[in-house]
Design a protein around this motif. Structure first.
Motif, short mmCIF file in Angstrom:
data_model
loop_
_atom_site.label_atom_id
_atom_site.label_comp_id
_atom_site.label_asym_id
_atom_site.label_seq_id
_atom_site.Cartn_x
_atom_site.Cartn_y
_atom_site.Cartn_z
N ASP A 11 0.83 -1.20 0.00
CA ASP A 11 0.00 0.00 0.00
C ASP A 11 0.87 1.26 0.00
O ASP A 11 0.55 2.24 -0.67
N LEU A 12 1.97 1.21 0.73
CA LEU A 12 2.89 2.35 0.76
C LEU A 12 3.48 2.64 -0.61
O LEU A 12 3.71 3.78 -0.98
N TRP A 13 3.67 1.60 -1.42
CA TRP A 13 4.19 1.79 -2.78
C TRP A 13 3.09 2.17 -3.76
O TRP A 13 3.27 3.01 -4.64
N LEU A 14 1.92 1.56 -3.64
CA LEU A 14 0.86 1.72 -4.63
C LEU A 14 0.12 3.05 -4.52
O LEU A 14 -0.19 3.67 -5.55
N ASP A 15 -0.19 3.50 -3.32
CA ASP A 15 -1.00 4.72 -3.16
C ASP A 15 -0.38 5.96 -3.79
O ASP A 15 -1.08 6.68 -4.51
N PRO A 16 0.90 6.26 -3.57
CA PRO A 16 1.45 7.46 -4.20
C PRO A 16 1.40 7.42 -5.73
O PRO A 16 1.22 8.45 -6.38
N VAL A 17 1.52 6.24 -6.31
CA VAL A 17 1.43 6.12 -7.76
C VAL A 17 0.02 6.46 -8.22
O VAL A 17 -0.18 7.18 -9.20
N GLN A 18 -0.98 5.96 -7.50
CA GLN A 18 -2.36 6.16 -7.92
C GLN A 18 -2.86 7.58 -7.72
O GLN A 18 -3.79 8.00 -8.39
N VAL A 19 -2.27 8.34 -6.79
CA VAL A 19 -2.72 9.72 -6.58
C VAL A 19 -1.87 10.72 -7.35
O VAL A 19 -2.16 11.91 -7.33
N HIS A 20 -0.84 10.27 -8.02
CA HIS A 20 0.02 11.17 -8.81
C HIS A 20 -0.82 11.86 -9.89
O HIS A 20 -1.72 11.26 -10.47
N PRO A 21 -0.56 13.12 -10.17
CA PRO A 21 -1.35 13.85 -11.17
C PRO A 21 -1.40 13.17 -12.54
O PRO A 21 -2.37 13.34 -13.28
N ALA A 22 -0.40 12.40 -12.89
CA ALA A 22 -0.42 11.72 -14.19
C ALA A 22 -1.47 10.61 -14.23
O ALA A 22 -2.00 10.31 -15.29
N ILE A 50 1.62 11.07 4.45
CA ILE A 50 2.87 10.41 4.10
C ILE A 50 2.84 10.16 2.60
O ILE A 50 1.96 9.44 2.12
N PHE A 51 3.74 10.76 1.87
CA PHE A 51 3.76 10.68 0.40
C PHE A 51 2.40 11.09 -0.19
O PHE A 51 1.89 10.45 -1.09
N SER A 52 1.81 12.14 0.36
CA SER A 52 0.51 12.70 -0.03
C SER A 52 -0.66 11.74 0.22
O SER A 52 -1.72 11.91 -0.35
N ILE A 53 -0.47 10.76 1.09
CA ILE A 53 -1.52 9.82 1.47
C ILE A 53 -1.91 10.12 2.92
O ILE A 53 -1.04 10.23 3.78
N PRO A 54 -3.21 10.25 3.21
CA PRO A 54 -3.62 10.53 4.59
C PRO A 54 -3.18 9.45 5.56
O PRO A 54 -3.16 8.26 5.22
N LEU A 55 -2.84 9.87 6.74
CA LEU A 55 -2.38 8.94 7.77
C LEU A 55 -3.45 7.91 8.14
O LEU A 55 -3.13 6.77 8.47
N THR A 56 -4.71 8.29 8.03
CA THR A 56 -5.78 7.33 8.36
C THR A 56 -5.79 6.13 7.42
O THR A 56 -6.23 5.05 7.81
N ASN A 57 -5.30 6.29 6.19
CA ASN A 57 -5.21 5.16 5.28
C ASN A 57 -4.28 4.09 5.84
O ASN A 57 -4.62 2.90 5.86
N PHE A 58 -3.13 4.51 6.34
CA PHE A 58 -2.18 3.55 6.89
C PHE A 58 -2.67 3.00 8.22
O PHE A 58 -2.46 1.83 8.54
N ALA A 59 -3.37 3.84 9.00
CA ALA A 59 -3.94 3.36 10.26
C ALA A 59 -4.99 2.28 9.98
O ALA A 59 -5.06 1.28 10.70
#
Length: 109
Positions: free
Chosen positions: A6-17, A31-40
């Motif tokens: 999830d730490l690898w996949l989420d930043p790719v999916q939210v990237h503007p591209a 964290i890497f533009s992913i809300p902390l609640t996602n990791f929680a």
């Protein structure tokens, strides 16, 4: 493994591209533009699975191999159902406020 994926996949999916995912939250800690609640939430899910998996030997001992295994899988299905219900309860109101993004992922082409 699931949290690191999830730490690898989420930043790719939210990237503007890509813009496959959008977060409906105003959290300040990200964290890497992913809300902390996602990791929680991932941590909680993995913790609940670990608790269920820890109960397996006791279930097998008390109920026998076949019934204990069945109860274990019913417990896992119950967790999945609870997650699905929470997604629906969160997703229906959230979809009113975000427009659907352009899906450029491999499975969306």
């Amino acid at each position: 493994l699931a949290l690191s994926m999830d730490l690898w996949l989420d930043p790719v999916q939210v990237h503007p591209a890509w813009q496959s995912w959008r977060w409906v939250t105003n959290e300040t800690i990200k964290i890497f533009s992913i809300p902390l609640t996602n990791f929680a939430a991932w941590f909680l899910l993995i913790f609940l699975f670990a608790v269920a998996f820890d109960k397996l030997p006791g279930l097998l001992e008390r109920h026998g191999h076949t019934r204990g295994t069945l109860l274990f899988f019913l417990l896992l299905i119950g967790f999945k159902a609870a997650i699905l219900v929470s997604f629906v309860l969160y997703g229906i109101p959230a979809m009113r406020y975000i427009s659907p993004p352009l899906n450029l992922t491999l499975w969306g082409i």
